[in-house]
Design a protein around this motif. Structure first.
Motif, mmCIF file in Angstrom:
data_model
loop_
_atom_site.group_PDB
_atom_site.id
_atom_site.type_symbol
_atom_site.label_atom_id
_atom_site.label_comp_id
_atom_site.label_asym_id
_atom_site.label_seq_id
_atom_site.Cartn_x
_atom_site.Cartn_y
_atom_site.Cartn_z
ATOM 1 N N ASP A 195 0.815 -1.226 0.000
ATOM 2 C CA ASP A 195 0.000 0.000 0.000
ATOM 3 C C ASP A 195 0.844 1.270 0.000
ATOM 4 O O ASP A 195 0.336 2.352 0.330
ATOM 5 C CB ASP A 195 -0.935 0.012 1.216
ATOM 6 N N HIS A 253 -5.488 -6.794 -4.514
ATOM 7 C CA HIS A 253 -6.918 -6.669 -4.231
ATOM 8 C C HIS A 253 -7.702 -7.899 -4.673
ATOM 9 O O HIS A 253 -8.910 -7.971 -4.475
ATOM 10 C CB HIS A 253 -7.494 -5.409 -4.871
ATOM 11 N N SER A 260 -7.949 -4.562 -8.729
ATOM 12 C CA SER A 260 -6.678 -5.178 -9.100
ATOM 13 C C SER A 260 -6.530 -5.230 -10.621
ATOM 14 O O SER A 260 -7.388 -5.804 -11.301
ATOM 15 C CB SER A 260 -6.583 -6.605 -8.544
ATOM 16 N N TYR A 273 -3.040 -11.118 -0.893
ATOM 17 C CA TYR A 273 -4.450 -10.733 -1.025
ATOM 18 C C TYR A 273 -5.247 -11.167 0.190
ATOM 19 O O TYR A 273 -6.045 -10.391 0.742
ATOM 20 C CB TYR A 273 -5.032 -11.357 -2.294
ATOM 21 N N ASN A 277 -6.973 -8.550 2.799
ATOM 22 C CA ASN A 277 -8.425 -8.590 2.951
ATOM 23 C C ASN A 277 -8.819 -8.914 4.386
ATOM 24 O O ASN A 277 -9.769 -8.339 4.927
ATOM 25 C CB ASN A 277 -9.011 -9.630 1.999
#
Length: 316
Positions: A195, A253, A260, A273, A277
């Motif tokens: 990120d 993502h 994504s 991922y 999540n």
């Protein structure tokens, strides 16, 4: 002061808050109204001024501090304030520290924990790439430590990006220890970088809103570019290793409809991922449970569009 996280349906509020944003609109009947977001260090709330030209509504704009009086209602499963009076206040009447949401955890301790993983990365190229950002770039470090991870939804506070990244890295470290098929160096590097583009996607507080770059490119693409630029400065950085690392960023993502550019094709991308999540969903739930209290004192919090479910507190 009365903090936003303590607001409950049916209460009448009168206190000073930061007006994070303000926009004007018109109802279906052609009547003008103002929509504003009020913020303090505990969160934010949507508010409506249904008669903006009435007596008792001072002229004010976004990022002004205002003394508001209003009623708390529930609308579409979320709290909202119907504003009755507004007064723009002077600098002597408020403490800015009360209006910037910040992580409940110690930022320096979290950063030390995150950078502690770098020395455990055995691949020299990946370790140098991590050090170029998290150890040697003071501008990046300052931004990363104080940035939010989102405009809203989860980790939308100062230190939120760091808190989220550390949680994702810890989960990935656990995955790598339990599934021998995973390349730990690649996964942990991707976790710490996943990120990083958010320091460009979202503006610093108190604005904490999407930048032009954020709206046009997004943090996934910007993180992809940042990694490529930095890797080009490391002599003989392996092309295949860089490609796999960048794939993890592009795919974190998980689904195309979630933003994504690619779906996960490597086991490390799948693990990243899932970790991303997991932390996002559980933090969203934590913030929801902390910030919502039904007026009847019951356990059911109402329908939440993100989970597409009627949310209930766990019986203690």
């Amino acid at each position: 002061m009365k903090y936003i996280e303590t607001f409950r349906e049916g209460e009448k509020i009168g206190d000073i808050y930061l007006c994070k944003s303000k926009s004007s609109a018109v109802t279906k009947n052609g009547k003008p109204y103002d929509s504003i977001i009020l913020q303090d260090k505990t969160g934010s709330i949507d508010a409506k001024i249904w008669d903006p030209n009435s007596i008792g509504i001072d002229d004010f704009g976004a990022l002004d501090y205002i003394d508001v009086v209003g009623d708390i209602i529930s609308f579409n499963g979320a709290l909202q304030m119907n504003v009755k009076r507004v007064r723009k206040v002077s600098e002597r009447e408020y403490d800015p520290k009360e209006y910037l949401p910040v992580s409940e955890k110690n930022i320096d301790e979290m950063y030390a924990a995150l950078t502690g993983y770098i020395q455990s990365v055995k691949n020299g190229y990946l370790r140098k790439l991590l050090e170029s950002f998290f150890i040697n770039d003071s501008t990046f470090i300052n931004a990363f430590k104080n940035h939010s991870a989102a405009k809203s939804v989860h980790h939308g506070f100062m230190g939120g990006l760091l808190e989220h990244t550390l949680s994702v890295t810890r989960l990935c470290d656990y995955y790598a220890a339990n599934y021998e098929v995973i390349n730990r160096d690649l996964l942990l590097t991707a976790a710490m970088f996943h990120d990083m583009g958010k320091i460009k996607e979202i503006s610093p507080f108190p604005i904490n809103d999407y930048t032009d770059e954020g709206n046009l490119l997004g943090h996934i693409m910007m993180g992809y570019e940042m990694i490529g630029t930095a890797a080009a400065k490391i002599p003989e950085f392996p092309d295949k290793l860089l490609m796999q690392l960048r794939h993890c960023i592009l795919a974190h993502h998980g689904e195309l409809e979630f933003g994504s550019p690619k779906k996960p094709a490597l086991v490390e991308a799948v693990a990243l991922y899932l970790a991303d999540n997991t932390d996002a969903k559980l933090e969203t739930m934590r913030e929801l449970l902390k910030g919502t209290q039904p007026a009847d004192g019951g356990e059911w919090l109402g329908y939440n569009r993100l989970f597409e479910s009627n949310i209930r507190r766990t019986t203690i």
